[in-house]
Structure formats: structure tokens, C-alpha cells
Design a protein around this motif. Structure first.
Motif, short mmCIF file in Angstrom:
data_model
loop_
_atom_site.label_atom_id
_atom_site.label_comp_id
_atom_site.label_asym_id
_atom_site.label_seq_id
_atom_site.Cartn_x
_atom_site.Cartn_y
_atom_site.Cartn_z
N GLN A 55 0.83 -1.21 0.00
CA GLN A 55 0.00 0.00 0.00
C GLN A 55 0.87 1.26 0.00
OE1 GLN A 55 -0.38 -2.69 1.75
NE2 GLN A 55 -2.48 -3.07 2.44
N SER B 298 2.12 1.83 -3.43
CA SER B 298 1.00 2.19 -4.30
C SER B 298 0.61 3.65 -4.17
CB SER B 298 -0.22 1.30 -3.98
OG SER B 298 0.08 -0.06 -4.20
N CYS B 299 1.05 4.31 -3.09
CA CYS B 299 0.76 5.74 -2.94
C CYS B 299 1.38 6.57 -4.04
CB CYS B 299 1.27 6.25 -1.59
SG CYS B 299 0.40 5.58 -0.15
N LYS C 45 1.38 5.77 -7.29
CA LYS C 45 0.87 5.39 -8.61
C LYS C 45 0.52 6.58 -9.49
CE LYS C 45 -0.77 0.66 -8.03
NZ LYS C 45 -1.92 -0.25 -8.13
N GLU C 46 0.11 7.69 -8.88
CA GLU C 46 -0.26 8.86 -9.68
C GLU C 46 0.96 9.69 -10.09
OE1 GLU C 46 0.28 10.54 -5.63
OE2 GLU C 46 -0.53 8.67 -6.49
N GLU D 170 4.30 10.86 -11.99
CA GLU D 170 4.87 10.74 -13.33
C GLU D 170 6.18 11.52 -13.39
OE1 GLU D 170 2.11 12.02 -16.25
OE2 GLU D 170 0.61 10.47 -15.81
N VAL E 284 4.30 -2.93 -8.98
CA VAL E 284 4.00 -1.49 -8.83
C VAL E 284 5.17 -0.65 -9.32
CG1 VAL E 284 3.40 0.34 -7.22
CG2 VAL E 284 2.48 -1.96 -6.88
N GLU F 283 5.15 -0.37 -13.06
CA GLU F 283 4.14 0.60 -13.51
C GLU F 283 4.68 2.02 -13.41
OE1 GLU F 283 0.43 0.15 -11.55
OE2 GLU F 283 0.26 -2.00 -11.95
N LEU F 284 5.41 2.29 -12.33
CA LEU F 284 5.99 3.63 -12.16
C LEU F 284 7.04 3.91 -13.23
CD1 LEU F 284 6.38 3.70 -8.27
CD2 LEU F 284 4.74 4.98 -9.62
N GLN G 35 5.57 4.99 -16.38
CA GLN G 35 5.04 6.35 -16.32
C GLN G 35 6.15 7.40 -16.38
OE1 GLN G 35 1.41 4.85 -13.40
NE2 GLN G 35 2.70 6.52 -12.75
#
Length: 436
Positions: free
Chosen positions: A192, A195-196, A198-199, A201, A221, A224-225, A228
Motif C-alpha cells: 500500500q 501504491s501511494c 501510482k499517480e 509521473e 507497482v 508501472e511507475l 510512467q
């Protein structure tokens, strides 16, 4: 030259006041006189001990204490630069919406200021007082108390010109630092925590983790970063001491043993009423201070003599003007012994007389004014001889204070106006009329 003592409490119990010093575990290391933590060629060795075993070597030693970030709210607020000179007064109101408790229960310390952004550290007053008392019993007066996340914040702040986030994950603590704000979660909540971001970029992410956090869920995760546009610098905390360049800038957890700290780059919790006393340095050169003190005393004596002559001349002029004004109002008095006492006597007689002249009206106004003089302030007073009335321009904090004076003066008084001023409070005008 002084030595330095660094003390780190990995854990603070909830019942700190009731916990004996013999049960409080801390890590510590010392630097030699003239040596700083940054100048140590090899990472210094931390020693584990109990608080009751810890004592400074001498009275001149600089002592820095670190406590878990779990007990500290590390955040930032914004205020225009022109308001920074009033920072101590406005800071509590800027932090109020970030707290889940009363402002009176916390101590707020301002840290690094960059533009309009102000780093803020908030701690419970009771915890800070209890910790300082525990240290005082051991003869320890710290120069600073810091969150153990401060060196990590410094590493994130200095690592890159890009926006930087720092992730720290070991067997005891999981921490994320971004925009000089620190968030800590339990190790089992590591997914978690990652995951903070994730937004996020196109950011630089400094990742420090031990082997147990190299899991598929966390790595997914992180991928994914990367997709981005984020750059991730992954550093293992299981390497040998000194293998990682950044290692010397990080505060130890249970799995680490060495560190070099820069306290001046950290936000000190000891501010305001908790600020440490200034130390006297015996190697200070006293001759320039003595010369400066002598010059200051000489200049002060010259100033006192000159101001004494000036004020004597001014007093004589004021005395002459007062006597002239007194004879204008009381020409029947042949002798003037004490202007203040004689004027009061005339006003007292005016309260008992009837009529519409200025002194009689003023004497009738005084008893009511005496009841309100501590809450009101007269800006001007004008007497209209044709209308037989006195106009009072008054400043007050509230309109109700003006109403109270008007009611005390009775039916001969009328509140003509009352205007609110954000700087001065309320400014109003009252008319007190004779002949009624």
C-alpha cells in the motif's frame, strides 16, 4: 573545540513517563573534539545501551537526539514571504487543519523554508516534555531533537533537481518521503505504501529496501511507475557497511549500524519555549567584546547627557504652556501650586454644578468615563459652545463597548456613528449634550 554525542531512540513507549530509564534502549556514537560526523572517513559505530548508562563526557559536549518519525507529523505549509516575519504567530493556524487534536496539545516547529513552502514538524507537548525530563535526569541537555526521517529527507532533497520521492522499507519500518512530507506504515503494509506513488509521473524515486521487500507485488507497482516515466534507484539495505555511497546519509534502523548525520540540515523540534540554552565557549576572544562594550557604554552616557538636557528644555516649555492654558480656563486662581490637583478639584466641583459650559459638561461626563477607560480610548474631544455639546471620537474593540458607555452617560448621550476597522477595531462618535 567540542565533541558531539548522537543519541537515537529506535522506539519510545506509549507510557514514557512510567518507563524507567533502565528500560529505554538507545543507540549512540561520539565524535572527537574538532571532528564532525561528516568528516569521519569510515561510518561511525553505533553502540547500544540503556538511557541510565548514558552520560555526556563534559559540559561542553553538543548532544543531538533522534526519535521515531511515528511520533512526529512531518509536513509542510505555505505562507507568502512577507508573512514570514510573523511566522511564530501564524504557524499554528496554518497547521490547524492538519491536526486531529487541539493546538494546545502540540508543539509546532518550523524547519527549512524554500520560497513560500515551510517545512513543519509537530509533536505532542506531553511526549516532548517527558523525553526532555528523562534526559535531564541523566544530565543531558540536547542541542536538538529530530525525527529519525530527517536525514532521509535531506537525502531526497539534495539528490536531484527533479521531484524526488524516497522509499525506505526494512523489517521494522516502512517510510515514504515526498515534498518534505513523511508517511510511515507498518512493514506488512509495504505494498500500500508503494501504491501511494501510482499517480506520480516523471519523478526520481530513491528506493532503499531489504531482501524481504523484493516481492512480485512490490516489483509490479515499481514497473508501472517506470512505465510512467519515473526513474527508480533501487538500493539494497543488505550490503556490507560502506558499500553504498548513500549509506552514510541514512539513519540506522535495527538492521543498520553506521551513519554520518548533518544536524544543521534537519528541522529541530527544540524551538520557542523548548529552545536549548546558549553555551558559553571558553575559547571566545574577549578583548574585542570588552572594547565594544566600552564604546557602547561611552555612547550611552553621551546619549543620556544629551537627552537629559533636551528633555529638561522640553519640560520647561510644557510647564509654561500648561500654566498658560490653566489660567485661560481658571483666571480666578491667583496661585498655581499643582496644576493636576487643582484641575481635578475644579472638575469635581463641576460634577456637582449645573450648566452647559465645557468644564461643567466634562465634570459630569467623567464618572461614567472612569468606568470604561480601560476598554475605550479617546482619539479626540471637541466642544461646541453654540450647541453646548461635547463630541467624543472613541476607539474600542466592539460596538457593545460603545453602547455601554452611551447607556452609562444617560439620555444626554447619543451614539452618532460606529465603523469597524480591521486594524483598529471599532471607531465611533458619541455626542454628550447639555441643557436637557
Amino acid at each position: 573545540m567540542t565533541s558531539s554525542l548522537f543519541v537515537y531512540f529506535p522506539q519510545l513507549p506509549d507510557t514514557l513517563a512510567e518507563t524507567p530509564s533502565s528500560q529505554l534502549t538507545c543507540l549512540c556514537f561520539r565524535t572527537e573534539p574538532g571532528q564532525t560526523a561528516e568528516s569521519v572517513s569510515q561510518p561511525p559505530g553505533w553502540q547500544t545501551c540503556k538511557l541510565d548508562e548514558l552520560a555526556p563526557d563534559n559540559d561542553e559536549q553538543d548532544i543531538y537526539v533522534f526519535v521515531p518519525n511515528l511520533h512526529i507529523l512531518s509536513t509542510q505549509v505555505q505562507a507568502p514571504k512577507k508573512q514570514h516575519k510573523h511566522l511564530a504567530q501564524i504557524l499554528p493556524f496554518l497547521c490547524e487543519d492538519k491536526l486531529a487534536c487541539d493546538l494546545e496539545d502540540v508543539h509546532i516547529a518550523a524547519g527549512d523554508i524554500r520560497g513560500d513552502n515551510i517545512a513543519v514538524r509537530i509533536i505532542q507537548k506531553e511526549l516532548l516534555k517527558e523525553l526532555l525530563l528523562k534526559l535531564k535526569v541523566q544530565g543531558i541537555t540536547p542541542q536538538g531533537i529530530y525525527s529519525d526521517a530527517e536525514p532521509l529527507m535531506t537525502a531526497a532533497k539534495q539528490s536531484s533537481d527533479r521531484n524526488t520521492a524516497l522509499l525506505w522499507m526494512d523489517g521494522d519500518n516502512c517510510l515514504i518521503i515526498r515534498h518534505q512530507q513523511a508517511l510511515g506504515l507498518q512493514p506488512e503494509q509495504a505494498v500500500q505504501l508503494v501504491s501511494c506513488l501510482k499517480e506520480v509521473e516523471d519523478e526520481n524515486i530513491l528506493l532503499y529496501r531489504s531482501a524481504e521487500f523484493d516481492t512480485p507485488e512490490i516489483n509490479l507497482v515499481l514497473e508501472e511507475l517506470r512505465s510512467q516515466g519515473c526513474t527508480i534507484e533501487d538500493t539494497s539495505l543488505n550490503q556490507a557497511d560502506g558499500d553504498t555511497p548513500e549509506y552514510n546519509a541514512l539513519l540506522p534502523r535495527y538492521t543498520q549500524q553506521h551513519i554520518a548525520i548533518s544536524p544543521q540540515d534537519c528541522s529541530n523540534l527544540l524551538t520557542g519555549p523548548y529552545a536549548p540554552p546558549r553555551k558559553n565557549r571558553h575559547n571566545m576572544r574577549w578583548q574585542p567584546l570588552a572594547l565594544a562594550a566600552s564604546l557602547l557604554i561611552g555612547l550611552n552616557l553621551v546619549y543620556l547627557l544629551a537627552s537629559g538636557v533636551y528633555f529638561n528644555i522640553r519640560a520647561e516649555k510644557l510647564q509654561a504652556g500648561s500654566e498658560q492654558l490653566y489660567r485661560q480656563y481658571f483666571p480666578q486662581d491667583k496661585r498655581i501650586i499643582n496644576i493636576r490637583t487643582q484641575t481635578k478639584a475644579h472638575l469635581t466641583r463641576g460634577q456637582q454644578q449645573t450648566g452647559d459650559d465645557f468644564l461643567t459638561l466634562l465634570g459630569q461626563l467623567l464618572p461614567s468615563w472612569e468606568q470604561h477607560k480601560n476598554t475605550l480610548r479617546i482619539k479626540s474631544m471637541r466642544y461646541n459652545s453654540q450647541r453646548k455639546e461635547i463630541l467624543l471620537d472613541i476607539e474600542s474593540k466592539t460596538i457593545s463597548q460603545l453602547d455601554s458607555l452611551q447607556q452609562a452617560l444617560g439620555p444626554r448621550a447619543e451614539l452618532l456613528s460606529a465603523n469597524e476597522d480591521s486594524k483598529r477595531g471599532v471607531r465611533g462618535r458619541i455626542k454628550f449634550q447639555g441643557g436637557i
